[in-house]
Design a protein around this motif. Structure first.
Motif, PDB file in Angstrom:
ATOM      1  N   LEU A 191      39.563  50.008  40.510  1.00 26.38           N
ATOM      2  CA  LEU A 191      39.965  48.924  39.619  1.00 26.38           C
ATOM      3  C   LEU A 191      41.490  48.961  39.548  1.00 26.38           C
ATOM      4  O   LEU A 191      42.077  49.949  39.115  1.00 26.38           O
ATOM      5  CB  LEU A 191      39.373  49.159  38.224  1.00 26.38           C
ATOM      6  N   TYR A 192      42.129  47.884  40.004  1.00 22.40           N
ATOM      7  CA  TYR A 192      43.593  47.900  40.035  1.00 22.40           C
ATOM      8  C   TYR A 192      44.146  47.671  38.636  1.00 22.40           C
ATOM      9  O   TYR A 192      43.683  46.789  37.924  1.00 22.40           O
ATOM     10  CB  TYR A 192      44.112  46.825  40.987  1.00 22.40           C
ATOM     11  N   GLN A 202      42.647  42.813  43.369  1.00 23.06           N
ATOM     12  CA  GLN A 202      41.208  43.030  43.171  1.00 23.06           C
ATOM     13  C   GLN A 202      40.423  41.870  43.774  1.00 23.06           C
ATOM     14  O   GLN A 202      39.431  42.064  44.463  1.00 23.06           O
ATOM     15  CB  GLN A 202      40.923  43.105  41.664  1.00 23.06           C
ATOM     16  N   ILE A 242      32.712  46.118  42.228  1.00 27.55           N
ATOM     17  CA  ILE A 242      33.863  47.038  42.108  1.00 27.55           C
ATOM     18  C   ILE A 242      33.376  48.476  42.261  1.00 27.55           C
ATOM     19  O   ILE A 242      33.945  49.273  43.003  1.00 27.55           O
ATOM     20  CB  ILE A 242      34.558  46.844  40.745  1.00 27.55           C
TER      21      ILE A 242
END
Length: 1910
Positions: free
Chosen positions: A1663-1664, A986, A1656
């Motif tokens: 969103l990882y 991210q 994001i």
């Protein structure tokens, strides 16, 4: 040693001899340059291709190249790779003719051309230069993205610059350039002073000779010089002296070296930016800048140039050559060389002047310095001045402005003048070199005197200035620096190459295998040396003579300068070299440690100078020694070592250490030949000349020595300890004591040697290096080598504590007795014991152990820059286990003491400070601080893996802690360290520019690609199928919104219908259906919003709008163009506009688009112009239109196509929302008559374009409350119709647009409209709303409204029907959310039926809407609130907008109303109210519903929309279809990725887009311009959060929890959502977190700022997340019953631990763990005793995976191995035992105990069952040893008697594990004095010995034979 070997010893062997040819030379021959082309033009084609023609071509080429050869030049530099780390390769820039070739390559990779440039005229110079792009011009270090790396190519009249990003600049040069230099800031030019500038009779100020250019687009400005005059006051002036030439320019430090040809001196200046006061000094008072001469005319430069620009020919050239500082006589004596250079070509001047960035001024700049000498040819003249002639008037103003200088040179140093100085002693080569101790020298080579002058310089303490020191002269013919090893190569006059470091001579360089001298006659005469400066300048005679002298000197017998050299064998070699004619004739192109030698026969070779040391251990030791010794001594040591190490035929790599030891001991005064252990070093290959060869015995029979040598060898020891040896019971041979006369026990040290006095200091730093190496598990071998040296030194310095310390570490290596070299007591006094030397050995393990136990310890000494690991470990332990947060923030720490050369003040705090755990910060904060700090100092996981496991454990514990609850805003490095790939990915994505996203779906599959493109292929189906997984609603929406297929026309043919009538019937039905088809694109644009990244090489596909139909059953085509029925004209024009917008809105704002692509999309056919107009508007809405060049915008507007103008004006203003951009304002004003001055010509602007322009003004000035704009718009709402029928049609839409624009300009300002009180905005609007008498028009537009219209009779009252909607909405927007009751009451609906009849229903609707927008906070989502806004009499018509996030109660309430209205419509009394009103109501309620549920794809609303989609007859006109499909589009906004924002500007945009009066037919713009429907884009914001699994990189489900901030309506609440989901509006949220247990938790705290989450969301909301071990994703296992942990918990029996290795793959994806399971945990058939190990490994693996600490696997295994070797009693070193001890201490430390109490839920980092077992095992093993005779050894050790050898290992383990103090610390009364245990305890209290250890020692100390084992 003989003289021969002495001389031989100071030779250095150079390696890697390669012949060198500049790569560019070869490439040039094959490059298709202009030269070949010219040749081809000369020959007829037929001849060219015939065979002999080809030969002729080659021949002519060869001839040409021979001539060209003189002009070639090249330069090399160290390769700079893009990533930032310095790569070890060379870059070459080669210039020949008009070509420049840039190539890269190294030893390992072949050379390759990187770029080749060909320019029009001969290249004079080419160089690399970095320009600073950023506007901030301060003196700071610029990062790489602020620099533009360029290649600059100088031609005679212009300069080409090519940046590596592909930008090309060309700058014309206003004068002849002699030389150009790259500086830190940009380029520096030297003007060539042509010598026929005769001083004219008038004294004129001289012109500057040096200029700078900071960026290719900047002006060329003169350089300012600041020099101290004789009387101390410094003066500032331009650099005007033509005698001063630059000979050298350096970038860091930024200095310039100049040579004054008159005074024959070199000076050094610092180059910096001009300070403002210097600027003013030069510009304001040029006459004070120096002399009387220029007082006559202050601006003669300007005046002269002005005369030039008028085209007058100067009679005599006004530029003189003399400077005002020196005498005038000089110019007469200079030889008169005429340079007939043409003046600058005016095209070049124009090219720069018209660059858009600079406009006219730069033109004046170019003209201002037209300094080239003018030929008097009239033809040339007219060309040169024509531009300035034509622009004469405009030029005069800027002409007089002086040019502001940008750089300044500030005087630093001038060499002192000797009495006799030769004329041309100009330096031919200058460089900066550093010696081995970091002192810097500026060296310049004066070839005429064969001298290299070296000036030492250093920075002042405050780093602002450079201080120059003394000059040293070295006799040299040439020289070059060798940066890599801080030395320089000097070529002496007799042809020897010598290496120097600074001014210290290191030794001669021996070059093996110089090419054999050739015997051909042609090469006998060496070429005269060419000086490296000016390529084309004719050489002065004396220089030629000088080089001829050298040639004469090279007679076969060189002059004997030094008779002592006669017996030097090398002398003969020199002779032979020179007789045969190949000798080194110059040195050039040094890069790194490579350098090129030019030989006298013209060939070149490149050699490599060997490095100082190759083994890491030697490098570290050398660094430490260098750090601690005084500089002079250090240089000598390094020189000595370098000579030994690099001698010809020297040792190979592995014996480098042995060499180092011998070299070091020799310098300390040891005789290494007499020392047993150094003598046994085995040098394979030739013996290095330093070590004298052993004297060979005459007898051939051999000797005892050989046998002893064998017994002492490594090999023998290895065999001794071999297993085979034990199993065969072979006894070790006692090594016979070597004869005394061979190795006397008492060698003495020679105290006269270099390092004798520094032995203690060197010993101490080497000890610190040893402790540092213990912290790197990879350096085991190095430690063993180092310990021999340390033991020897410790013995000789009689340092018992150190010996004991080494013994405890390496019991097998350290013998208790050994050869001691005595040091005379008298000599001891000479030894310098430094202040930092401690009698107790510093031990890093001991220090950590004391820390963990909470005991006090003195600060740990460390060497800055060398012992970095020790510093890291000490500080991290202090931070984490002692809780001291300040220790990492300050430079000086109480835990570390820096070892420095200067003696420090005796440290007062040396008494031991007790460390305690301060419970200051919470533990999680400490762990965070530790991890963030470690990442910031560059500590990585790889470093952590090489730390010993016990030391690493506290750090791993902190990491484990942080992994559970990380911070969302940590940097990538921190996330990598804690092992959260999801976060590091991210963070990494966050830094990338927004490009193509992770989720963008690939090209649609083949099946879809073939069918007609409906414009909806690019949505991301993967994510949408996760959001709406239960049904196919997305396909349904696609079906409803597609407009590319023909519609179905279903008409039944009744028998009475004729065929012709039937066809008409069908076409009428199609016409009805087309009303719907044409309304679809607006909704489709919403559905596909921002879903596509276009390919810049292809045009955007626009799906076509299909208005045909197909009639069943035969599927015949029905067409409207058959002429059977009347079709309205231009029916589809707006529909295709909307179609273009829908296509353009697919483009995501993050796409890479440029102006060319936009123009490239322009359609070829005129009928597609409307679509292109819509496409332009869409580009404006997504922000790409700002990239369109102004020229193109102008182009489109002049076409006069109405739609294009509308699209463009709205698009541009949307792109510049709220910026008050002036250029756009001008653009819009042209289209709004009211904004033009009253006298301007009447432009015929189409009405719709005026409307668009007015709204555009509103957008550009949104929220600015700009007074003039507001005033004009206020008047425009009530603009009366003009006399000539202008402004008469569609007045309503214009008035509405003016109202909307006014509302936007004053958006939400309410009653605080600053400076507008006199306009009475609200009152005026109220009057527009309810009617009344018109006010008299004020302002400049009075004239226009004088005569009334001839056709429309309005009289003096306001036409409310026109002005009401605009005024109502303007009021609503101005007072938006202000809750202003008084204004709201104006908007109340009337209460009585009678009054209600006076108000049109739609105005009632608008008023109610406006009232609700003002009283924003009163809106409640229930029907009671709705009823309160409906007038008491009859519910005939009300609508309201409810704005909110997805709010259930609002939804239910609206849904009820929608159902009601549908019932009304079907009710019998619908005709009373009028179906039109009800349809409008229904449409508005539907839009409200869609707004509340925007982006959510709600099923109930979808059903309503689908139902209304099917209704096509009756009252359903184009407008209602438009509304219904906009509702459908809003519902699926952006494919479910977008929702609506409730910010003020969004509400304004939605009011424009969803204005509740819908067009009656597709060309209807009477009440509201259709193009405004698309402004909803400005209210859309991305709010979809898509979790993406970091391992598989696919979207997945994850549980998230959002926390709302508390407000006046509700408390702070939490809500769980299953992502992917639309988040609520961010300003309502406090925090958002991904919840476990399936995924690693992740918290994003919005109270710190919403920026992180916003970025994001804007990058597709990716969103990882990372699955935890043993968990399955929600898709595979919705209920969570299949996870592995669930299974193992269910049957918790003994087998559960040894789980099957096959199942591990579902736990972890780590390949290391998988292969461990594969090879170490799978049972095989013949198991036998290995079963137990397998079980252990399996359970360890299970533990690591289940607890998610895979990094602990190596530690577990290491502990297991240590225990096993302890049981077998063969621990060769005790470091593993230390680690076990540290681990046990960590888990029993106070800080850890407190942590366990505060976080009881947190899992133990190491399995709780494992540790006690380890502890028990160690204890019992050692106790057994103690019982089995170990007590005797302990007693012997404590009383200082020798211990038998076999027990040494176990004794050391015992001492370490139980922390037994050394014998010297024991109480003085002797061991036998005590009688009871209590007394022992009392005596040992200050030794900090644990009680359990004392219990074990008690029997030994009290004399009882049997130990008390616990």
């Amino acid at each position: 040693m003989s003289n021969f070997s002495e001389e031989r010893a100071t030779m250095i062997a150079a390696g890697d001899l390669q012949e060198f040819v500049p790569f560019g030379r070869d490439h040039c021959k094959h490059h298709p340059n202009a030269l070949n082309l010219q040749l081809r033009q000369l020959q007829p084609a037929s001849e060219l291709w015939s065979s002999d023609g080809a030969a002729g071509l080659v021949g002519s080429l060869q001839e040409v190249t021979i001539h060209e050869k003189q002009k070639e030049s090249w330069q090399l530099r160290k390769g700079v790779s893009e990533i930032g780390d310095a790569a070890d390769y060379d870059e070459e820039l080669y210039v020949a003719g008009n070509m420049v070739i840039w190539s890269k390559g190294s030893k390992s990779q072949a050379l390759a051309v990187y770029k080749a440039f060909t320019v029009d005229s001969t290249v004079q110079q080419a160089l690399w230069c970095d320009f600073i792009i950023s506007q901030d011009k301060s003196e700071k270090i610029y990062k790489s993205h602020e620099l533009e790396k360029c290649i600059c190519i100088l031609q005679s009249s212009c300069m080409n610059m090519h940046s590596i990003d592909g930008k090309d600049y060309i700058a014309s040069l206003p004068f002849q350039v002699a030389n150009v230099w790259a500086t830190k800031y940009g380029l520096l030019f030297e003007r060539s002073s042509s010598s026929h500038e005769v001083p004219p009779s008038l004294p004129r100020e001289p012109l500057p000779t040096m200029f700078s250019m900071l960026h290719p687009l900047d002006e060329i400005t003169p350089l300012v010089c600041k020099s101290g005059s004789l009387f101390g006051s410094s003066r500032v002036q331009y650099v005007v002296d033509p005698a001063v030439k630059i000979v050298f320019l350096n970038i860091d430090p930024s200095i310039v070296m100049t040579y004054d040809a008159v005074q024959n001196v070199h000076s050094v200046w610092t180059l910096r930016r001009v300070k403002p006061e210097e600027e003013t000094a030069v510009l304001k008072f040029p006459e004070q800048a120096g002399t009387l001469q220029n007082a006559a005319t202050s601006s003669s430069l300007t005046a002269h140039l002005r005369s030039l620009s008028k085209g007058e020919s100067p009679v005599a050239s006004p530029f003189q050559n003399y400077s005002s500082i020196h005498s005038q006589s000089r110019s007469a004596s200079s030889p008169s060389l005429h340079s007939r250079s043409p003046s600058i070509s005016n095209m070049a001047a124009l090219s720069r002047a018209h660059s858009p960035a600079l406009g006219v001024h730069s033109f004046s700049g170019v003209q201002r310095f037209n300094l080239s000498s003018h030929n008097q040819s009239p033809k040339r003249h007219s060309i040169s001045h024509s531009p300035s002639g034509s622009f004469n008037d405009s030029f005069l103003a800027p002409e007089t402005e002086p040019i502001v200088p940008e750089l300044c040179i500030d005087h630093l140093w001038t060499e002192t003048l000797p009495n006799m100085r030769e004329k041309n002693s100009q330096a031919s080569k200058v460089f900066i070199t550093t010696d081995l101790c970091g002192q810097k020298f500026l060296c310049f080579l004066v070839e005429a005197q064969l001298q290299l002058r070296c000036v030492k310089f250093q920075e002042s303490n405050d780093k602002t200035q450079l201080i120059f020191g003394s000059v040293t002269n070295i006799h040299a013919k040439d020289a070059a620096p060798v940066e890599k090893i801080d030395t320089m190569l000097v070529l002496e006059g007799n042809g020897n190459l010598v290496l120097y470091t600074g001014v210290v001579r290191v030794g001669k360089v021996f070059i093996p295998g110089l090419p054999a001298p050739s015997l051909t006659m042609s090469n006998m005469m060496p070429r005269p040396s060419t000086p490296l400066d000016g390529v084309s300048t004719p050489k002065p005679l004396s220089k030629l003579l000088g080089s001829m002298d050298e040639v004469v000197l090279l007679s076969p017998v060189p002059e004997l300068r030094d008779s002592s050299k006669l017996n030097d064998s090398l002398y003969n070699e020199d002779c032979t070299f020179q007789q045969l004619g190949t000798y080194i004739h110059s040195v050039r192109d040094p890069v790194h440690n490579r350098v090129t030698l030019e030989l006298s026969n013209g060939s070149m070779v490149r050699i490599t100078i060997p490095e100082v040391a190759t083994s890491e251990l030697v490098q570290t030791c050398l660094q430490a020694i260098k750090f601690i010794l005084p500089k002079e001594v250090a240089v000598q040591v390094l020189v000595k070592w370098y000579n030994v190490h690099s001698a010809p035929g020297g040792p190979s790599c592995h014996s480098e250490w042995s060499l180092f030891v011998i070299c070091l001991l020799n310098m300390m005064g040891y005789n290494t030949d007499r020392l047993a252990w150094t003598r046994s070093f085995d040098f394979e290959g030739s013996l290095s000349p330093v070590i004298a060869p052993k004297k060979a015995r005459p007898s051939d029979t051999g000797s005892d020595d050989d046998w002893e040598y064998l017994l002492n060898s490594e090999y023998h020891h290895n065999v001794e300890s071999h297993l085979l040896n034990k199993s065969l019971c072979l006894n070790a041979l006692e090594v016979t004591k070597t004869k005394d006369e061979d190795f006397p026990q008492n060698l003495s040290l020679d105290s006269s040697t270099l390092l004798f006095a520094h032995i203690p200091a060197i010993f101490f730093v080497l000890h610190l290096v040893y402790e540092e190496l213990k912290l790197n598990t990879l350096m085991g071998e190095g430690i063993c080598s180092l310990i021999d040296l340390l033991v020897q030194l410790a013995r000789d310095l009689k340092l018992e504590p150190y010996l004991d310390h080494y013994y405890r570490d390496y019991p097998t290596l350290v013998k208790t007795t050994g050869q001691v070299c005595t040091i005379d007591q008298g000599q001891m006094g000479f030894m310098h014991h430094p202040s930092f030397f401690t009698s107790e050995p510093p031990s890093i393990y001991q220090w950590v152990s004391s820390c963990l136990k909470g005991e006090g310890t003195p600060p740990y000494p460390y060497l800055p820059g060398i012992c970095e690991r020790s510093r890291l470990v000490v500080l991290s332990i202090a931070l984490y286990t002692l809780g001291d947060e300040s220790c990492v923030s300050d430079e000086t720490s109480q835990y570390l003491s820096k070892v420095t050369l200067t003696p420090q003040k005796p440290q007062a705090e040396q008494e031991e400070n007790r460390f305690t755990f301060r419970q200051s910060a919470s533990v999680s904060v400490l762990a965070e601080r530790l991890v963030v700090w470690m990442a910031s100092v560059g500590f990585t996981l790889r470093d952590l893996e090489t730390l010993p496991f016990g030391i690493a454990l506290p750090i791993r514990d902190a990491i484990y802690h942080c992994r559970e609850q990380p911070d969302s805003d940590w940097s990538e490095a921190v996330c990598l360290l804690i092992g959260r790939q999801d976060l590091s990915k991210q963070a990494c994505e966050g830094n990338l520019p927004r490009g193509k996203s992770v989720l963008s779906s690939d090209v649609a599959s083949g099946a879809e690609a073939e069918e007609e493109d409906d414009g909806m292929n690019d949505l991301n189906h993967e994510v949408m199928s996760l959001i709406w997984s239960e049904d196919l609603r997305v396909q349904d929406v696609r079906r409803l919104l597609q407009s590319a297929q023909p519609v179905r026309v279903n008409v039944v043919q009744y028998p009475e219908l004729s065929d012709h009538e039937f066809i008409e019937e069908k076409e009428n039905r199609l016409l009805q259906l087309c009303q719907r088809t044409m309304a679809l694109p607006v909704g489709r644009g919403m559905f596909t919003l921002f879903s596509y990244h276009p390919v810049p090489t292809e045009p955007l596909p626009i799906p076509k709008l299909n208005l045909t139909g197909r009639a069943p059953p035969r599927n015949t085509t029905v067409d409207l163009n058959s002429g059977n029925i009347d079709v309205p004209p231009n029916m589809a024009s707006w529909a295709s506009f909307h179609n273009g917008v829908a296509a353009g809105l697919k483009i995501a704002p993050a796409s890479q688009i440029d102006s060319a692509w936009i123009v490239y999309n322009k359609p070829k056919h005129a009928e597609l112009a409307n679509e292109y107009a819509g496409f332009l508007m869409a580009l404006g809405l997504n922000g790409h239109l700002t990239k369109l060049a102004t020229l193109n915008i102008h182009d489109y507007l002049t076409k006069g196509h109405e739609m294009t103008s509308i699209g463009l004006l709205l698009g541009v203003s949307a792109a510049k929302l709220g910026t008050m951009d002036m250029s756009i304002t001008r653009l819009l004003s042209i289209h709004v008559p009211a904004l033009l001055p009253p006298t301007s010509t009447e432009l015929d602007v189409p009405h719709n374009v005026q409307v668009a322009a007015v709204v555009g003004i509103g957008l550009v000035y949104q929220g600015t409350a700009h007074r003039h704009t507001a005033e004009v718009l206020l008047a425009e709402i009530g603009r009366p119709p003009g006399p000539e029928m202008e402004y008469c049609t569609d007045r309503e839409s214009y008035s509405l647009a003016a109202g909307l624009a006014l509302g936007m300009v004053c958006l939400g300002h309410g009653s605080n409209l600053i400076g507008m009180s006199d306009l009475n905005v609200p009152e005026q609007l109220y009057q527009y709303m309810v009617g009344g008498h018109r006010r008299f028009q004020t302002g400049m537009h009075r004239e226009k409204h004088k005569s009334p219209s001839y056709q429309i009779k309005e009289g003096d009252t306001i036409n409310v029907d026109v002005t009401c909607p605009g005024a109502t909405l303007a009021l609503a927007m101005i007072y938006l959310k202000t809750n202003n009751r008084s204004i709201a009451d104006w908007l109340r609906a009337p209460d009585t039926m009678y009054l209600l009849d006076f108000v049109k229903p739609e105005f009632l609707l608008l008023r109610t809407l406006a009232r609700c927008l003002i009283l924003w906070d009163d809106i409640l989502p229930n029907s009671k609130w709705v009823d309160s806004n409906v007038p008491q009499v009859g519910t005939d018509n009300n609508i309201y907008y409810f704005y909110s996030t997805i709010n259930l109660s609002a939804f239910n309430c609206l849904h009820k109303f929608a159902k009601d209205f549908m019932n009304y419509l079907s009710a019998p009394n619908a005709s009373v109210t009028g179906p039109y009103n009800l349809e409008t109501c229904l449409s508005v309620v539907l839009l409200s519903l869609a707004m509340v549920m925007a982006g959510s794809g709600n099923l109930k609303v979808l059903q309503l929309c689908r139902f209304l989609h099917m209704k096509t007859g009756g009252e359903m006109n184009y407008g209602f279809h438009l509304a219904h499909h906009m509702a459908l589009g809003l519902l699926f906004l952006g494919g479910g990725r977008y929702s609506l924002s409730t910010s003020n500007s969004s509400i304004a945009a939605l009011l424009c887009a969803l204005y509740p009066h819908f067009p009656a037919h597709s060309t209807d713009n009477r009440y509201h311009l259709q193009a405004l429907r698309h402004l909803y884009v400005l209210a859309a914001e991305p709010r979809l959060l898509v979790p993406v699994d970091v391992d598989t990189n696919t979207p997945c489900y994850a549980l998230i929890e959002v926390t709302y901030k508390g407000t006046q309506w509700y408390e702070q609440t939490k809500e769980e959502l299953m992502a992917p989901t639309l988040l609520p509006e961010l300003h309502l949220l406090k925090q958002m977190k991904v919840k476990g247990p399936r995924y690693w938790e992740l918290l994003i705290d919005l109270s710190k700022g919403e920026q992180h989450l916003r970025s994001i969301l804007s990058k597709d909301g990716v969103l990882y997340v990372k699955l935890r071990a043993g968990q399955l994703s929600y898709k595979e296992d919705p209920m969570g019953w299949q996870s592995l942990l669930a299974q193992t918990v269910a049957n918790r029996n003994s087998e559960a631990r040894a789980f099957k290795p096959e199942t591990i793959s579902s736990f972890t994806s780590d390949p290391a763990l998988l292969s461990f399971a594969e090879y170490f945990c799978k049972p095989t058939v013949s198991m036998g005793q290995k079963q137990e190990i397998l079980d252990l490994f399996s359970s360890i693996l299970y533990e690591c995976v289940a607890q998610e600490t895979p990094e602990m696997l190596p530690a577990y295994i290491a502990m297991d191995q240590a225990l096993r070797s302890l049981k077998k009693r063969d621990m060769s070193n005790t470091s593993d035992l230390w680690q076990i001890k540290l681990i046990l201490e960590f888990f029993s430390s106070r800080s850890h105990q407190e942590r366990q109490q505060t976080y009881p839920k947190r899992g133990l980092f190491i399995n709780s069952e494992f540790l006690p077992v380890v502890k028990c095992t160690v204890d019992s093993t050692l106790d057994q040893w103690l019982q089995a005779g170990g007590d005797v050894c302990v007693h012997a050790y404590l009383s200082g008697q020798p211990v038998e050898k076999s027990q040494l290992n176990m004794l050391a383990c015992f001492l370490v594990y139980h922390s037994v103090p050394a014998p010297r610390h024991l109480p003085p009364l002797g061991l036998e004095g005590s009688t009871s245990f209590a007394e022992l305890l009392f005596r040992f209290r200050h030794l900090k010995m644990p009680v359990r250890a004392l219990l074990r020692l008690a029997p030994v100390l009290l004399g009882n034979p049997q130990p008390m084992v616990m």
